[in-house]
Design an enzyme around this catalytic site. Structure first.
Site, PDB file in Angstrom:
ATOM      1  N   HIS A 137     -58.165  29.267   1.593  1.00 48.61           N
ATOM      2  CA  HIS A 137     -58.132  30.819   1.315  1.00 48.61           C
ATOM      3  C   HIS A 137     -58.102  30.735  -0.096  1.00 48.61           C
ATOM      4  O   HIS A 137     -58.338  32.077  -0.616  1.00 48.61           O
ATOM      5  CB  HIS A 137     -57.304  31.327   2.194  1.00 48.61           C
ATOM      6  CG  HIS A 137     -55.803  31.374   1.784  1.00 48.61           C
ATOM      7  ND1 HIS A 137     -54.992  30.321   2.282  1.00 48.61           N
ATOM      8  CD2 HIS A 137     -55.120  31.933   0.838  1.00 48.61           C
ATOM      9  CE1 HIS A 137     -53.617  30.587   1.732  1.00 48.61           C
ATOM     10  NE2 HIS A 137     -53.682  31.634   0.667  1.00 48.61           N
ATOM     11  N   ASP A 168     -56.910  24.836   6.578  1.00 44.98           N
ATOM     12  CA  ASP A 168     -56.645  25.741   5.232  1.00 44.98           C
ATOM     13  C   ASP A 168     -56.411  24.692   4.102  1.00 44.98           C
ATOM     14  O   ASP A 168     -55.556  24.934   3.145  1.00 44.98           O
ATOM     15  CB  ASP A 168     -55.480  26.635   5.374  1.00 44.98           C
ATOM     16  CG  ASP A 168     -55.552  27.692   4.241  1.00 44.98           C
ATOM     17  OD1 ASP A 168     -56.739  28.114   3.811  1.00 44.98           O
ATOM     18  OD2 ASP A 168     -54.497  28.462   3.980  1.00 44.98           O
ATOM     19  N   SER A 248     -49.692  30.067  -3.044  1.00 45.20           N
ATOM     20  CA  SER A 248     -50.688  29.363  -2.211  1.00 45.20           C
ATOM     21  C   SER A 248     -51.387  28.134  -2.881  1.00 45.20           C
ATOM     22  O   SER A 248     -51.557  28.122  -3.935  1.00 45.20           O
ATOM     23  CB  SER A 248     -51.771  30.205  -1.687  1.00 45.20           C
ATOM     24  OG  SER A 248     -51.511  30.966  -0.435  1.00 45.20           O
TER      25      SER A 248
END
Length: 508
Positions: A137, A168, A248
């Site tokens: 993402h 992911d 992230s």
């Protein structure tokens, strides 16, 4: 009313503050087909009298990078964007989408393309040659990617090797001028709740930010907190090390500086850290990364069965002492499971000698195996153990029905309050039932009935009653008459093609 939400951790606007100039994303055609990573499987040592983690941070910091992304977008010609209120609401900078379009040819339908900063995230260097692990993402949809080291003195354009939305995970490649310091992987299967966890990344664009906490839990799914999953194969490490938007893809390391996870999401009602963060375990990330580099995709094993948890009531119904295992709700036609003889109602308790706690564990075990792998499945069928050998495949959505009056039981029984009808052409159309579905459809159900409390509803299809197949409404009524004195019955039902077992208990 306030509600909790689960957030991905990459930023969406702070990249504008950095003013990074991105260069076009290069092709990955000539990318190396492997990344030789360091793995240290030894357990954590006991550290007595530790007063600082500075040496650990100094060891890890060179391997953690900031990732900035951008995308080329067309400028809008919508006149509403000339209104300052709309421009502020949609985040359109002054001087764009208005004046710039005056240079276009009269009557032009498209707008000019401009570079739009998408956001910031983090990444982890996993090979001296420049392979970088991050979240899908973080870079999804990006036309341009820049990887920045440390204080920003070293920037590189990045190639996207491949990504796997199901976990992911994404892999990037840069061409460094000198060998990079790659992080060392730990065996994440050996981490324990209570182990020290250190998060390194770029929260809110603050590069090389370090926070510390512990491993709060293992084997987590975001569905446990938010009700929905962020990725398909979730087996997260939970930590209270402070992580925020921008973390992230960053590193979660142990007290010796080994990678135990890739930070991915947070559980929060504010969008900021509240002590619950999630990281993809290093072992899973490593497996996915190897496959992405070698083939550009992740090939996963496939059984061809629908699963459901084994509740205490279902365990009793299937004559099983433990509630560990995964209940087979249905078996797909011509699937590896069907060829091996697996049947609905079987309970899978072991795969290749490893214990299965529930459906998610079984899904993760099988997905981690390559298609074509031959494994032994230990099943419980009618309370007896059975071993089947299987070769994994490759993993590739009320009223009375016409054609007759619905059948009703003549006297109250455990299924009292349920009216069923045969599945004919009109019923299939009305309830959107596939041609291959067999059984009876629930045409009416009383809201306060035992069946309604068990979760049944109009449009559900009943396939079995106490492990016996149902083919008509008349048969269903006859079978319910036979079990009217029983307090509980076991049904196999499906909702929109998703099959499951349900225990219906009579209300006394």
């Amino acid at each position: 009313m306030k509600s909790y939400s689960t957030y991905f951790l990459s930023t969406t606007s702070l990249a504008l503050l950095l003013g990074a100039i991105l260069v076009p994303l290069a092709s990955a055609e000539d990318a190396p087909k492997e990344a030789k990573v360091k793995i240290d499987p030894s357990p954590l040592p006991q550290i007595a009298g530790l007063t600082t983690f500075a040496p650990v941070v100094e060891k890890v910091a060179p391997s953690v990078v900031t990732i900035a992304t951008s995308k080329m977008v067309k400028q809008s010609k919508n006149p509403y964007f000339n209104d300052p209120m709309f421009r502020r609401f949609f985040g359109v900078p002054e001087g764009e989408d208005g004046q710039d379009q005056k240079d276009e040819a009269p009557g032009a339908k498209g707008g000019k393309k401009r570079k739009q900063m998408m956001g910031l995230g983090s990444g982890v260097v996993v090979s001296p040659e420049g392979h970088i692990l991050t979240n899908n993402h973080v870079i999804d949809g990006a036309d341009e990617i820049i990887v920045t080291f440390g204080s920003g003195k070293h920037e590189y354009q990045a190639k996207k090797i491949a990504s796997d939305p199901s976990t992911d995970i994404a892999v990037l490649k840069i061409e460094p001028t000198a060998p990079l310091k790659a992080i060392t992987f730990a065996d994440s299967d050996k981490i324990r709740v209570g182990d020290i966890a250190i998060a390194v990344g770029s929260p809110f664009g603050l590069t090389q930010s370090v926070t510390m906490g512990i491993v709060s839990a293992i084997g987590r799914s975001t569905a446990e907190t938010s009700g929905t999953r962020l990725s398909e194969y979730e087996n997260f490490i939970q930590t209270d090390a402070s992580i925020n938007p921008g973390n992230s893809g960053g590193a979660l390391v142990d007290s010796t500086g080994r990678l135990i996870g890739v930070n991915t999401a947070i559980f929060s009602r504010t969008g900021g850290n509240q002590g619950i963060g999630f990281a993809v375990p290093a072992n899973l990330a490593h497996t996915v990364m190897d496959s992405l580099i070698a083939t550009g995709k992740v090939s996963r094993g496939f059984l061809g069965i629908a699963l459901q948890p084994l509740s205490e009531e279902l365990a009793k119904a299937f004559k099983i002492e433990s509630d560990s295992g995964a209940l087979v709700a249905s078996v797909s036609e011509k699937s590896p499971a069907e060829k091996a003889g697996v049947k609905s109602g079987d309970v899978v308790v072991e795969v290749a000698g490893k214990k299965v706690e529930g459906p998610r564990e079984l899904q993760l075990m099988v997905a981690a195996m390559a298609p074509g792998t031959k494994v032994d499945l230990k099943l419980l069928r009618d309370g007896k153990e059975k071993i089947v050998k299987i070769e994994l495949g490759e993993r590739p959505n009320m009223k009375v029905a016409a054609g007759g009056q619905p059948e009703k039981p003549t006297e109250p029984d455990v299924l009292d309050g349920v009216t069923v009808a045969d599945i004919d052409a009109e019923a299939r159309k009305k309830f959107s039932l596939p041609e291959n579905v067999k059984g009876v459809v629930i045409a009416e159900i009383e809201a306060d009935s035992a069946s309604a409390e068990a979760g049944l509803k109009i449009g559900d299809v009943i396939h079995e009653l106490n492990r016996e197949a149902i083919t008509s409404a008349k048969q269903a009524v006859e079978m319910s008459e036979k079990v009217k004195k029983e307090k509980k019955v076991l049904l196999r039902v499906s909702t929109k093609g998703n099959s499951r077992y349900v225990v219906v208990e009579r209300k006394d």
